[in-house]
Design an enzyme around this catalytic site. Structure first.
Site, short mmCIF file in Angstrom:
data_model
loop_
_atom_site.label_atom_id
_atom_site.label_comp_id
_atom_site.label_asym_id
_atom_site.label_seq_id
_atom_site.Cartn_x
_atom_site.Cartn_y
_atom_site.Cartn_z
N ASN A 7 0.89 -1.17 0.00
CA ASN A 7 0.00 0.00 0.00
C ASN A 7 0.92 1.22 0.00
OD1 ASN A 7 -1.39 2.32 0.92
ND2 ASN A 7 -3.04 1.05 1.72
N GLU A 34 -3.89 1.83 -2.98
CA GLU A 34 -3.99 3.28 -2.71
C GLU A 34 -3.06 4.08 -3.63
OE1 GLU A 34 -5.55 5.31 0.84
OE2 GLU A 34 -4.34 3.85 1.93
N ASP A 150 -3.79 -4.99 1.00
CA ASP A 150 -4.06 -4.37 2.29
C ASP A 150 -5.45 -4.82 2.71
OD1 ASP A 150 -4.69 -2.80 4.42
OD2 ASP A 150 -4.33 -0.88 3.43
N ASN A 152 -6.73 -4.60 5.71
CA ASN A 152 -7.28 -3.82 6.83
C ASN A 152 -7.88 -4.72 7.89
OD1 ASN A 152 -6.80 -0.96 6.69
ND2 ASN A 152 -8.03 -0.89 4.82
N ASP A 222 -1.27 -6.22 6.08
CA ASP A 222 -1.02 -6.50 4.65
C ASP A 222 -0.67 -7.97 4.53
OD1 ASP A 222 -0.89 -3.62 3.27
OD2 ASP A 222 -0.01 -3.51 5.28
N ASP A 251 2.91 4.76 4.87
CA ASP A 251 2.73 4.23 6.22
C ASP A 251 2.70 2.69 6.24
OD1 ASP A 251 0.34 4.56 4.87
OD2 ASP A 251 -0.68 5.63 6.48
N HIS A 252 2.68 2.08 5.04
CA HIS A 252 2.79 0.62 4.92
C HIS A 252 4.14 0.27 4.30
CE1 HIS A 252 -1.72 -0.27 5.16
NE2 HIS A 252 -1.72 1.03 4.96
#
Length: 260
Positions: A7, A34, A150, A152, A222, A251-252
DNA sequence: ATGACATATGAGATATGA
């Protein structure tokens, strides 16, 4: 075949990092989430220059997924069936043949679902069930398949530094974890966890806020889920946590598996 | 508790994220 998922939190904002990582690691397949751009704005030439084909299912501002591959990209599916009103670009599937075998790869960006309860959480749970239905149908082919992305979803307490802090969050609520379990019950294997059973402290996301990264306050969300035929080939799984320490990172971080 | 931080849009403030 080495398959990675990342991501990237906007491909435009993090193009330098992503292209540098691709150049250094040379994965055979890279699933991106994303990307936050429309198809025509995806920087395909940058990756084509590095020897990759690109399939893109983009969207302005939010979401957007893409698959990069050193091999050909065939039988592309854009979007997940089951909800005519769903206009989020969160799902892209393709078959990748490497000369010896062909792997069905689904690149997915599962909805966040917060706040829960509420319509966003309902959307998440519905999306997970639609994904289960899609994957179950694909399983009938009895071929190697990888669901990469991802999710989530924090699968269990060992997948968070502070599980208590996530108890009421859509990523860790019992309903979310139950839906993730149902997905796995069709016969899918969590690649990383299967090779590192019970091992805490392995995360793929650290919030930008409140010093999460220096405190290693992360979560593992992930994932790469494997059909039995893919799991038979599984050699290794690795989380590239060093990428979070770069300047202006996503951030991933990338998660990578080797099938051989 | 809320915001902290980051991104996109669009040109200020808001939506979204996890």
């Amino acid at each position: 075949m080495r398959i990675a998922t990342w991501n990237v939190n906007s491909i435009k904002a993090h193009l330098e990092q992503v292209s540098q990582w691709v150049k250094a690691e040379k994965p055979d397949v890279l699933c991106l989430q994303e990307i936050k751009c429309e198809d025509q704005a995806f920087p395909a030439p940058v990756f084509e220059e590095l020897g990759y084909n690109c399939a893109v299912h983009g969207q302005k501002t939010y979401n957007g997924v893409a698959i990069l591959s050193r091999f050909s990209i065939e039988n592309v599916v854009r979007g997940l069936d089951g909800d005519a009103n769903d206009d989020h670009a969160r799902f892209l599937a393709a078959t990748i043949p490497d000369g010896k075998k062909a792997v069905r790869v689904a690149c997915l960006y599962l909805p966040n679902g917060n706040p829960a309860p509420g319509p966003k959480f309902d959307y998440k749970l519905g999306w997970m069930e639609r994904l289960r239905v899609w994957a179950l149908k694909e399983m009938q082919n009895e071929e190697p398949m990888v669901l990469a992305g991802d999710f989530n979803v924090i699968p269990s307490a060992i997948d968070a530094k502070n599980p208590k802090a996530w108890e009421k969050d859509a990523l860790f609520l019992p309903e979310t974890r139950a839906a993730f379990d149902r997905l796995q019950y069709i016969g899918l294997t969590d690649a990383f966890r299967s090779l590192h059973p019970g091992a805490p402290g392995h995360y793929s996301f650290w919030d930008y806020q409140a010093g999460a990264w220096p405190k290693n306050n992360g979560i593992r969300i992930d994932h790469l889920l494997l059909s039995p035929q893919a799991a038979d080939f599984l050699q290794s799984a690795r989380i590239h946590r060093d990428q979070r320490g770069n300047e202006k990172p996503s951030d991933h971080v990338p998660v990578e598996i080797t099938l051989a």
